[in-house]
Every structure is written in structure tokens, then in C-alpha cells.
Design a protein around this motif. Sequence first.
Motif, short mmCIF file in Angstrom:
data_model
loop_
_atom_site.label_atom_id
_atom_site.label_comp_id
_atom_site.label_asym_id
_atom_site.label_seq_id
_atom_site.Cartn_x
_atom_site.Cartn_y
_atom_site.Cartn_z
N MET A 31 -1.50 11.51 -3.21
CA MET A 31 0.28 10.65 -3.27
C MET A 31 1.02 10.90 -4.37
N SER A 32 1.93 9.64 -4.31
CA SER A 32 2.55 10.14 -5.40
C SER A 32 2.52 8.59 -5.39
N ASP A 33 2.96 8.18 -6.80
CA ASP A 33 2.86 6.83 -6.80
C ASP A 33 4.02 5.68 -6.13
N ALA A 34 5.11 6.63 -5.81
CA ALA A 34 5.41 5.64 -4.29
C ALA A 34 5.38 5.75 -3.39
N THR A 35 5.04 7.22 -3.07
CA THR A 35 3.98 6.39 -1.57
C THR A 35 2.91 6.41 -1.36
N ARG A 36 1.80 5.81 -2.69
CA ARG A 36 1.00 4.67 -2.55
C ARG A 36 1.37 3.32 -2.35
N ARG A 37 2.46 2.89 -3.23
CA ARG A 37 3.27 2.13 -3.05
C ARG A 37 3.32 1.63 -1.81
N PHE A 38 3.66 2.11 -1.22
CA PHE A 38 4.86 2.16 0.30
C PHE A 38 3.32 1.95 0.96
N ALA A 39 2.24 2.85 0.82
CA ALA A 39 0.69 2.50 1.61
C ALA A 39 0.08 1.81 1.70
N ASN A 40 0.26 1.00 0.37
CA ASN A 40 -0.26 -0.08 0.33
C ASN A 40 0.48 -1.85 0.62
N ILE A 41 1.17 -1.10 1.30
CA ILE A 41 2.47 -3.01 1.83
C ILE A 41 1.55 -3.04 3.10
N VAL A 42 0.68 -2.88 3.59
CA VAL A 42 -0.30 -3.73 3.84
C VAL A 42 -1.09 -4.71 3.44
N ALA A 43 -1.84 -4.02 2.31
CA ALA A 43 -2.38 -4.18 1.49
C ALA A 43 -2.20 -5.79 1.34
N ARG A 44 -0.78 -5.48 0.65
CA ARG A 44 0.08 -6.10 -0.29
C ARG A 44 0.20 -7.34 0.62
N ARG A 45 0.87 -7.12 1.50
CA ARG A 45 1.35 -8.39 2.56
C ARG A 45 -0.34 -9.45 3.07
N ALA A 46 -1.33 -8.53 2.97
CA ALA A 46 -2.63 -9.34 3.41
C ALA A 46 -2.83 -9.83 2.26
N ALA A 47 -2.57 -10.06 1.14
CA ALA A 47 -2.57 -11.08 -0.10
C ALA A 47 -1.87 -12.00 -0.80
N GLY A 48 -0.98 -12.04 0.92
CA GLY A 48 0.03 -13.02 0.91
C GLY A 48 1.51 -12.46 0.00
N GLU A 49 1.73 -11.55 -0.22
CA GLU A 49 2.15 -10.95 -0.94
C GLU A 49 3.49 -10.82 -0.03
N ARG A 50 5.46 -11.01 -1.14
CA ARG A 50 6.30 -10.69 0.92
C ARG A 50 6.97 -8.77 0.12
N SER A 51 5.90 -8.01 1.27
CA SER A 51 5.60 -7.12 1.07
C SER A 51 6.85 -6.69 2.58
N GLY A 52 7.93 -5.45 2.14
CA GLY A 52 8.55 -4.82 3.01
C GLY A 52 9.42 -4.08 1.87
N ILE A 53 10.32 -3.57 2.79
CA ILE A 53 11.18 -2.10 2.14
C ILE A 53 11.91 -1.84 3.27
N ALA A 54 13.28 -1.60 2.75
CA ALA A 54 14.84 -1.00 3.64
C ALA A 54 13.78 0.56 4.01
N SER A 55 14.48 0.78 5.05
CA SER A 55 14.54 2.43 5.49
C SER A 55 16.31 2.75 5.95
N VAL A 56 16.73 3.39 4.65
CA VAL A 56 18.05 3.99 4.70
C VAL A 56 18.22 4.64 5.58
N CYS A 57 18.58 5.05 6.68
CA CYS A 57 18.59 5.69 7.49
C CYS A 57 19.84 6.64 7.77
N SER A 58 20.68 7.43 7.07
CA SER A 58 22.06 8.27 7.12
C SER A 58 22.10 9.31 6.12
N ALA A 59 22.55 10.24 6.61
CA ALA A 59 23.34 11.20 5.48
C ALA A 59 23.89 11.13 5.28
N HIS A 60 24.65 10.35 5.08
CA HIS A 60 26.54 9.99 4.33
C HIS A 60 25.99 10.04 3.57
#
Length: 428
Positions: free
Chosen positions: A1-30
Motif C-alpha cells: 500500500m502506498s504511503d498516500a493510501t496508507r495515510r488515507f486508510a489511517n483516517i479512522v485511527a487518526r480521528r479516534a486519536a482525537g486528530e482533526r482527520s479529513g480529506i476532500a474528494s475532488v470529483c471532476s474530470a475537467h
Amino acid sequence: MSDATRRFANIVARRAAGERSGIASVCSAHPLVIEAALRHGASRHADVLIEATCNQVNHEGGYTGMTPADFRSFVEAHALKAGFPVDRLILGGDHLGPNPWKHMAAAAAMKKAGAMIDAYASAGFTKMHLDTSMACADDPSVLADETIAARAAELSAIAEAAVERAGSEKPVYVIGTEVPVPGGALEALDHLHVTAPDDALRTVEVHARAFSRAGLEAAFARAIGVVVQPGVEFGNTEIVPYAPDKATELVAVLDRMPKVVFEAHSTDYQPAEALNALVRDGFAILKVGPWLTFALREALYRLSHIADVLAPDPSRESLPAAMERIMLASPDNWQKYYPGTPEEQRVQRHFSFSDRIRYYWPTQAAQRATQTLLDVLSEKDIPRPLISQYLGQLDAEVAAGRVKPLAHDLLIGSITRVLDIYADATGQ
């Protein structure tokens, strides 16, 4: 798993640890939205999540004409130009399921969906929203939860086999379907309901059983998100902002699902404080698309006015006039979404929050009209008074030297203003 995907997968653990944990999903092909997102990520040294929908990109080309492999090449080419490291890129597939083929019998539609998810997984997409909730031609009008989950597991099995065959990284999954179908909501917003807590719990439980029956426990362990309705939506002229007090019970149920976060669709046009509250409450994945192309259209139309001032030419068709002509000639992408009188429809074609005009920018006619405008403005510095008049929201950025007074840079800057709001909300 790439570092970026690993960081994304860890979004749950980061939130559980009390961090502000989120990411925007850009949905566009322009291309300009993709460029802006990648330049924005590079400037903030942040990961960028870009998603394609099943209708937009699939093994048959979708309405963009791109397969998943094509889309990946398209995004990575823009990453190279933007100086964005591809190891910080996360590619996702949204509403992956039989929706583009739901007019067919279920077996045939699911076969098509299987070929699509195979193409997504083989191309290295690592965030997949499994959505098999739509009824096919020989289905009952409303599918049982067990049927939806079994079909999702069927698609996951195909994805898992594809990554095993390709030797590529294993994807993370998002389940749940309490959102409008791809393309936007058709219904009125006065009966919008927050997902019931029991429904969210049942979604996870039923999918867990279906994946287990298919021998996919390891795959389900990588399911990190559940799509729910937090009570946010937008229509042609309306925006329904997030009201935390109405989602209290839904938010509380996350304590009973410690391995997932919520994914919120249709977060476009939400006030900054609402986006902040969504992330705080566990809606860690915020989908945004039409707001980005809406900001782009605003800037393009304003540049059209600037061109009329700097290089008046009565024989030249303005960009708004060209787009009106193009949309009237091919009404399929707006007609059923924009009710009302002909005059009301005219206004909505150009200015609706639903932004159905975004489906027309890729056409050759729209590209020619846009290029004509940009050729008029060329690489000339646009005078500050005209920026103040027509693009006042960027005047301070130009004054500070953060945005060059050039047409292309002003377009990127307009999109970036929206991306900044999401970055601030998600803590990136």
C-alpha cells in the motif's frame, strides 16, 4: 500500500486519536479542476484524492471517453506539469456498480459492473465506493439490503483478484448508498432526511456478513467508510446546510462502529463552518465536484466580460452566448433537471448550483468557444481595475502576488478558493 493510501486508510485511527482527520474528494474530470487540485496539493504538501464516477469513466469509456487507465494517465500527466508527486495521489472510483447498465437484466448489468471494477483495480485505483443499490431491469423496484451487500461483495471479489493478478496495491472500500444517483438529485429538498442510526449500523452489519460468506474478510477489513446522508444537499437554487443538532444520533452511532468514518456526498456550497462541523462529527470524506466547476464557470464568464472591454468585437460570440447555443442544441444533460418556464430554464442552464453546464465543457464546440476567449486575452496582464470589477474575490490575491493577472491563473485561482475552504475544514 502506498504511503498516500496508507495515510488515507489511517483516517479512522487518526480521528479516534482525537486528530482533526479529513480529506476532500475532488470529483471532476475537467482539466483545469484537476490542475488546480494538484497545484493546491503541491503548495500544501498534502495528499490529493481525485475520484471518477461509474458514468464518467469506465471500461467502455463513459461519457468522458476515458477508461480507468486513461483517467490515471490523464491525472498523472497533470501531476507532472503541476509539480505534484504522484506518490501523494489517491485515485478513487465512485458509485462503482451497475448504474450505467441498470436498463439491462441484473446478471448482464453486474457482468458489466464486474468488468468496470476490474479495470479500476487493474489501473491502480485504491479507493472504491461500492454502490449496487440500483434496481436493474428484472429487479424489484427496491432491492433488499442483503441483495445490495451480496452484489457489493461480488464486485469486491473481482477487484481483489485484479490487484492480485496485477501485483498492485490493495484498495480500501467505502460502502453505503444513501445519496442521490450519479448526476445529482432530482427530488425536492423539502423532505431531506438524515440517515437513521439503525440504518447505518445495518449497512455495516449486512455487508460484513456478505463479505464473510464470500471469504472476503480481509477485504472487508479495509472498508473504512460508510456513505450516509448527514442532511446536506443542494438543488438548482437551494443549499441545505449541515445542522449538527439534527445529526446528533447518527454521529453518536460511530462509537458503535469504531473501524469506519462517514463519507458525505453533495457537500458543495456548504458554509465553511458547516464543513468544519462535518469533519469534527466524523464525516471525514467530503465529496466536492459541482462547486469547483461552478467556480470555474463564474470565472470564465467574467473573463468573457473582460475580453469585451479589452478587445471589443461585435462579430465575436461571447462565451455565455456560445454555451447557450451549445446547450440548446443538445438538451439531454439539463432538460429533465431544470423545470419551469423557458426563461427560468435559461437562467438555470447557466447559473444553477446543480451546474449541469459542466457536462458541456468537454464538447468540441465548448472547447473552441473557451479557447477563442483565452486567445483574445492571450498572455496579457489583465489590469487590476478590471480584476476588481469582475473578479473582485481574487483582487487581494493578485495584489499580494499570489495569483498572476493572467487569464489561466485567474481560472486556477477561482477554483483554488474553494479548495482552500475544504483544506481548512479537513486540516490539510
